[in-house]
Design a protein around this motif. Structure first.
Motif, PDB file in Angstrom:
ATOM      1  N   GLU A  81       0.831  -1.197   0.000  1.00  0.00           N
ATOM      2  CA  GLU A  81       0.000   0.000   0.000  1.00  0.00           C
ATOM      3  C   GLU A  81       0.877   1.262   0.000  1.00  0.00           C
ATOM      4  OE1 GLU A  81      -0.352  -2.343   2.553  1.00  0.00           O
ATOM      5  OE2 GLU A  81      -2.049  -3.442   1.733  1.00  0.00           O
ATOM      6  N   SER A  85      -0.293   1.861   7.959  1.00  0.00           N
ATOM      7  CA  SER A  85      -1.059   2.297   9.129  1.00  0.00           C
ATOM      8  C   SER A  85      -1.378   1.073   9.964  1.00  0.00           C
ATOM      9  CB  SER A  85      -2.338   3.009   8.709  1.00  0.00           C
ATOM     10  OG  SER A  85      -3.303   2.078   8.312  1.00  0.00           O
TER      11      SER A  85
ATOM     12  N   ARG B  80     -11.192  -1.057  15.095  1.00  0.00           N
ATOM     13  CA  ARG B  80      -9.932  -0.342  15.316  1.00  0.00           C
ATOM     14  C   ARG B  80     -10.134   0.957  16.096  1.00  0.00           C
ATOM     15  NH1 ARG B  80      -9.679  -2.398  10.317  1.00  0.00           N
ATOM     16  NH2 ARG B  80     -10.492  -0.528   9.326  1.00  0.00           N
ATOM     17  N   ASN B 210      -6.196 -14.029  15.230  1.00  0.00           N
ATOM     18  CA  ASN B 210      -5.428 -14.004  13.976  1.00  0.00           C
ATOM     19  C   ASN B 210      -6.081 -13.058  12.972  1.00  0.00           C
ATOM     20  OD1 ASN B 210      -3.279 -15.983  14.412  1.00  0.00           O
ATOM     21  ND2 ASN B 210      -4.936 -17.470  14.601  1.00  0.00           N
ATOM     22  N   ILE B 211      -7.414 -13.084  12.922  1.00  0.00           N
ATOM     23  CA  ILE B 211      -8.143 -12.201  11.998  1.00  0.00           C
ATOM     24  C   ILE B 211      -8.027 -10.747  12.472  1.00  0.00           C
ATOM     25  CG2 ILE B 211     -10.449 -11.629  11.111  1.00  0.00           C
ATOM     26  CD1 ILE B 211     -11.118 -14.646  11.423  1.00  0.00           C
ATOM     27  N   ASN B 213      -5.698  -9.390  14.318  1.00  0.00           N
ATOM     28  CA  ASN B 213      -4.332  -8.892  14.089  1.00  0.00           C
ATOM     29  C   ASN B 213      -4.204  -8.378  12.661  1.00  0.00           C
ATOM     30  OD1 ASN B 213      -3.240  -9.377  16.601  1.00  0.00           O
ATOM     31  ND2 ASN B 213      -2.498 -11.412  16.091  1.00  0.00           N
ATOM     32  N   ALA B 214      -4.724  -9.165  11.712  1.00  0.00           N
ATOM     33  CA  ALA B 214      -4.636  -8.762  10.302  1.00  0.00           C
ATOM     34  C   ALA B 214      -5.458  -7.501  10.060  1.00  0.00           C
ATOM     35  CB  ALA B 214      -5.128  -9.898   9.410  1.00  0.00           C
ATOM     36  N   SER B 216      -6.045  -5.116  12.020  1.00  0.00           N
ATOM     37  CA  SER B 216      -5.535  -3.919  12.689  1.00  0.00           C
ATOM     38  C   SER B 216      -4.732  -3.029  11.738  1.00  0.00           C
ATOM     39  CB  SER B 216      -4.685  -4.295  13.894  1.00  0.00           C
ATOM     40  OG  SER B 216      -3.490  -4.877  13.452  1.00  0.00           O
ATOM     41  N   ILE B 217      -4.353  -3.554  10.553  1.00  0.00           N
ATOM     42  CA  ILE B 217      -3.626  -2.697   9.599  1.00  0.00           C
ATOM     43  C   ILE B 217      -4.592  -2.102   8.560  1.00  0.00           C
ATOM     44  CG2 ILE B 217      -1.383  -3.802   9.913  1.00  0.00           C
ATOM     45  CD1 ILE B 217      -1.894  -5.345   7.291  1.00  0.00           C
ATOM     46  N   GLU B 220      -8.683  -2.897   3.979  1.00  0.00           N
ATOM     47  CA  GLU B 220      -8.176  -3.193   2.639  1.00  0.00           C
ATOM     48  C   GLU B 220      -6.861  -3.970   2.733  1.00  0.00           C
ATOM     49  OE1 GLU B 220      -8.624   0.100  -0.142  1.00  0.00           O
ATOM     50  OE2 GLU B 220      -7.011  -0.765  -1.345  1.00  0.00           O
ATOM     51  N   ALA B 221      -5.970  -3.516   3.607  1.00  0.00           N
ATOM     52  CA  ALA B 221      -4.681  -4.204   3.773  1.00  0.00           C
ATOM     53  C   ALA B 221      -4.904  -5.633   4.268  1.00  0.00           C
ATOM     54  CB  ALA B 221      -3.796  -3.426   4.735  1.00  0.00           C
ATOM     55  N   ARG B 223      -7.490  -7.498   3.569  1.00  0.00           N
ATOM     56  CA  ARG B 223      -7.950  -8.311   2.417  1.00  0.00           C
ATOM     57  C   ARG B 223      -6.766  -8.715   1.555  1.00  0.00           C
ATOM     58  NH1 ARG B 223     -12.396  -4.788   2.730  1.00  0.00           N
ATOM     59  NH2 ARG B 223     -11.559  -3.305   1.228  1.00  0.00           N
ATOM     60  N   HIS B 224      -5.760  -7.831   1.468  1.00  0.00           N
ATOM     61  CA  HIS B 224      -4.578  -8.156   0.653  1.00  0.00           C
ATOM     62  C   HIS B 224      -3.775  -9.316   1.234  1.00  0.00           C
ATOM     63  CE1 HIS B 224      -4.671  -3.738  -0.866  1.00  0.00           C
ATOM     64  NE2 HIS B 224      -5.526  -4.507  -1.496  1.00  0.00           N
ATOM     65  N   ILE B 225      -3.987  -9.627   2.513  1.00  0.00           N
ATOM     66  CA  ILE B 225      -3.289 -10.798   3.070  1.00  0.00           C
ATOM     67  C   ILE B 225      -4.288 -11.949   3.318  1.00  0.00           C
ATOM     68  CG2 ILE B 225      -1.203  -9.708   3.989  1.00  0.00           C
ATOM     69  CD1 ILE B 225      -2.571  -9.470   6.690  1.00  0.00           C
ATOM     70  N   GLY B 226      -5.397 -11.885   2.593  1.00  0.00           N
ATOM     71  CA  GLY B 226      -6.270 -13.056   2.519  1.00  0.00           C
ATOM     72  C   GLY B 226      -7.444 -13.101   3.476  1.00  0.00           C
ATOM     73  N   ILE B 227      -7.741 -11.985   4.170  1.00  0.00           N
ATOM     74  CA  ILE B 227      -8.874 -12.003   5.107  1.00  0.00           C
ATOM     75  C   ILE B 227     -10.131 -11.487   4.397  1.00  0.00           C
ATOM     76  CG2 ILE B 227      -9.764 -11.090   7.309  1.00  0.00           C
ATOM     77  CD1 ILE B 227      -7.344 -12.916   7.684  1.00  0.00           C
ATOM     78  N   PHE B 273      -3.716  -9.754  19.415  1.00  0.00           N
ATOM     79  CA  PHE B 273      -5.108 -10.018  19.783  1.00  0.00           C
ATOM     80  C   PHE B 273      -5.347 -11.437  20.295  1.00  0.00           C
ATOM     81  CE2 PHE B 273      -6.300  -6.058  17.661  1.00  0.00           C
ATOM     82  CZ  PHE B 273      -7.267  -5.616  18.553  1.00  0.00           C
TER      83      PHE B 273
END
Lengths: 259, 329
Positions: A81, A85, B80, B210-211, B213-214, B216-217, B220-221, B223-227, B273
């Motif tokens: 990105e 953040s 968040r 695990n979800i 933690n992902a 928290s960024i 959209e970010a 989703r880019h790591i598969g969530i 988390f």
């Protein structure tokens, strides 16, 4: 590797980009250039299914991307990105480890040794090993960009997409990112990036994708002698090719606005 | 790993101490030594007090503390924002309205005690749906969602009052006592059921870390790591709302506990988390049990409900976080 056919996509019912087609092979670097608002970022987001695709197809190794699960897309494409953040203060290592998410089941409570090693290796590749215990919110702009790329490396995907990876960085950090992208290309990664610096783009790209008014204007190779003319049309600015003294190299500079 | 285990041990010790204090402190406090060495006869007053009053009360305070604080932790992760929790989002109010309808219209007399729980569940889930819809309309704004939560709380409170106006005197007293969370009337069967549910939730929900933690960024970010963030938000919010409804149907509204404990855990122990959820559960159990003990003793011989103490402490913490957030921005 990546095949995009006649894509028309956007947000809601509004199409932002149209008639987009190109193919990329393993180890190719494609750099997308164009004016602000011409649809560059929308194109990147479309490739990772963040937009609504009205028509057209995207194939990754002959698999239809629109039929893939989120996890399958994340196993094929890593996305860097524009900004880092994080609501919680992850260290650089913890942040990089997030790249391992698609490789793991959610039914685990501890990070595996393999994931920690992959994240450490990714940090080492981006020369950020020394930052492993630094909270990401305390990193400089350049360090954040490198750690985001480390996360993408840890994700271990054949395709990496970067949205303006060199924007707002000083020249040293820009060069570091460029060298890193070349290194990733040598490892066989297919890279698609949006960049505003034309000469940086020409310096690393195998393919320049020029966009204008939300469509592809021209796809050229960096050596194309007519690039300055194409770029003049794309950027609405008169561009001129200049020889660099004592080097067998040319750079393109902006002369004046055309409109 | 070492730190994680140590953190869990520290918070567990705190919880066990609070449980022991709850058994022993106050009028008719049980002598633990006598209890453990079998000196208390099975038919003695002490045993009956322990079995019928102290034990269900402790089980209910620990279970509700665990469930409501895990719900708060999950909601803070999804959205968040440290100010988000079942009370501030209006879910407690929604569940309370469900209880008001069940009691006010006599549904619990027709269908038994489950009617209260089912109505609370419908109330909380309906509120969750409204909150998520507002969030979507407002383009993901958490501030709008919090404001909507406050408005929903006002609205549900007004409707509950309206129901009280239409109810019998007995029902009015019942609905009023529900609006202030207390463990005074905990019954043995419900307390054991809540305890089992809290244990199951504490065993399973850390995986959702695990979800979170992902996420928290950023959505959209993540989703880019598969969530699949859309599904994750709906599923986790529904789970958190259900846990809130269960607590409200048993004890009434416990304000801000779901805000204070997860924030304290994050500040002192862990940011991951997976650990935050486990520690929020154990820490929440300790916190509400300590609130209950304090409430029993602070204005003795009268009793201050745990929900009021939690609300006072939480209100102060809420304002502190708000000021801190503004300074940060």
């Amino acid at each position: 590797m990546l095949r995009i056919n006649n894509i028309r996509a956007g947000y809601g019912n509004k199409a932002i980009i149209d008639d987009i087609s190109f193919n990329l092979g393993k180890g190719d670097i494609a750099v997308i250039v164009g004016r602000n608002g011409c649809g560059k970022s929308t194109l990147l987001k479309t490739i990772v299914r963040e937009t609504h695709i009205e028509s057209g197809e995207i194939f990754i190794d002959n698999a239809d991307m629109q039929k893939m699960s989120r996890k399958d897309i994340a196993l094929n494409i890593a996305f860097v990105e524009q900004d880092l953040s994080s609501e919680i203060e992850f260290t650089a290592l913890q942040y990089t480890m997030l790249g391992r998410t698609p490789h793991n089941s959610i039914f685990k409570l501890n990070d595996s040794k393999k994931d920690v090693e992959a994240a450490l290796l990714a940090l080492k590749t981006t020369n950020c090993e020394h930052l492993r215990d630094t909270p990401v919110n305390k990193l400089s702009g350049g360090e954040k960009q490198l750690v985001m790329i480390a996360k993408a490396i840890a994700q271990d995907t054949p395709i990496i997409i970067l949205d303006e990876p060199t924007s707002n960085l000083d020249i040293t950090n820009q060069l570091e990112i460029i060298n890193l992208l070349k290194e990733l290309k040598n490892r066989g990664k297919t890279i698609i990036a949006v960049m505003h610096d034309i000469n940086v783009a020409i310096g690393i790209a195998d393919r320049l994708i020029m966009m204008k008014k939300r469509r592809i204007f021209k796809i050229t190779e960096p050596q194309d002698t007519q690039n300055s003319q194409y770029l003049s049309a794309v950027l609405d600015t008169e561009m001129e090719k200049i020889d660099v003294e004592n080097e067998n190299k040319q750079i393109i500079v902006a002369k004046k606005l055309l409109k | 790993m070492k730190n994680q285990t140590l953190n869990i041990i520290i918070v567990t010790v705190l919880m066990l101490v609070s449980i022991l204090l709850s058994f022993t402190i106050g009028e008719n406090g049980i002598n633990l030594h006598d209890l453990l060495t079998g000196k208390i006869d099975n038919e003695s007053v002490d045993w009956i007090i322990f079995k019928e009053i102290r034990l269900p009360r402790v089980l209910m305070s620990t279970s509700c503390g665990a469930l409501i604080c895990m719900a708060g932790c999950i909601m803070q992760g999804i959205f968040r924002n440290p100010l988000v929790e079942p009370y501030t989002l209006g879910l407690s109010g929604g569940a309370m309205l469900g209880v008001g309808i069940a009691v006010g219209f006599g549904l619990n007399e027709i269908w038994g005690g489950q009617a209260t729980t089912i109505c609370a569940l419908f109330g909380a889930l309906a509120t969750a749906l409204i909150v998520l819809t507002i969030r979507k309309i407002m383009g993901g704004s958490t501030t709008s969602m919090l404001l909507a939560g406050v408005m929903i709380s006002f609205a549900t409170s007004s409707i509950s009052t309206l129901i009280m106006c239409l109810s019998s005197k007995e029902n009015i007293a019942q609905i009023t006592s529900w609006s202030i969370g207390s463990f005074e009337l905990a019954n043995t069967n419900n307390a054991f059921t809540m305890c089992i549910l809290a244990i199951i939730a504490t065993a399973l929900l850390p995986f959702a870390g695990n979800i979170l933690n992902a996420m928290s960024i950023g959505d959209e970010a993540a989703r880019h790591i598969g969530i699949d963030t859309g599904r994750a938000v709906v599923a986790l919010f529904a789970i958190a709302s259900t846990m809130t409804a269960l607590c409200v149907s048993q004890t009434g509204i416990i304000a801000f506990a779901g805000l204070i404990v997860p924030q304290a855990i994050r500040l002192i122990f862990a940011i991951d988390f997976r650990q935050q959820i486990i520690l929020s559960s154990i820490g929440g159990a300790a916190f509400l049990t300590l609130c209950d003990i304090t409430g029993r003793e602070i204005i003795y011989p009268r009793e201050l409900p745990a929900g009021i103490l939690s609300g006072i402490i939480g209100g102060i913490v809420f304002i502190y976080i708000l000021i801190k957030q503004n300074a940060k921005n």
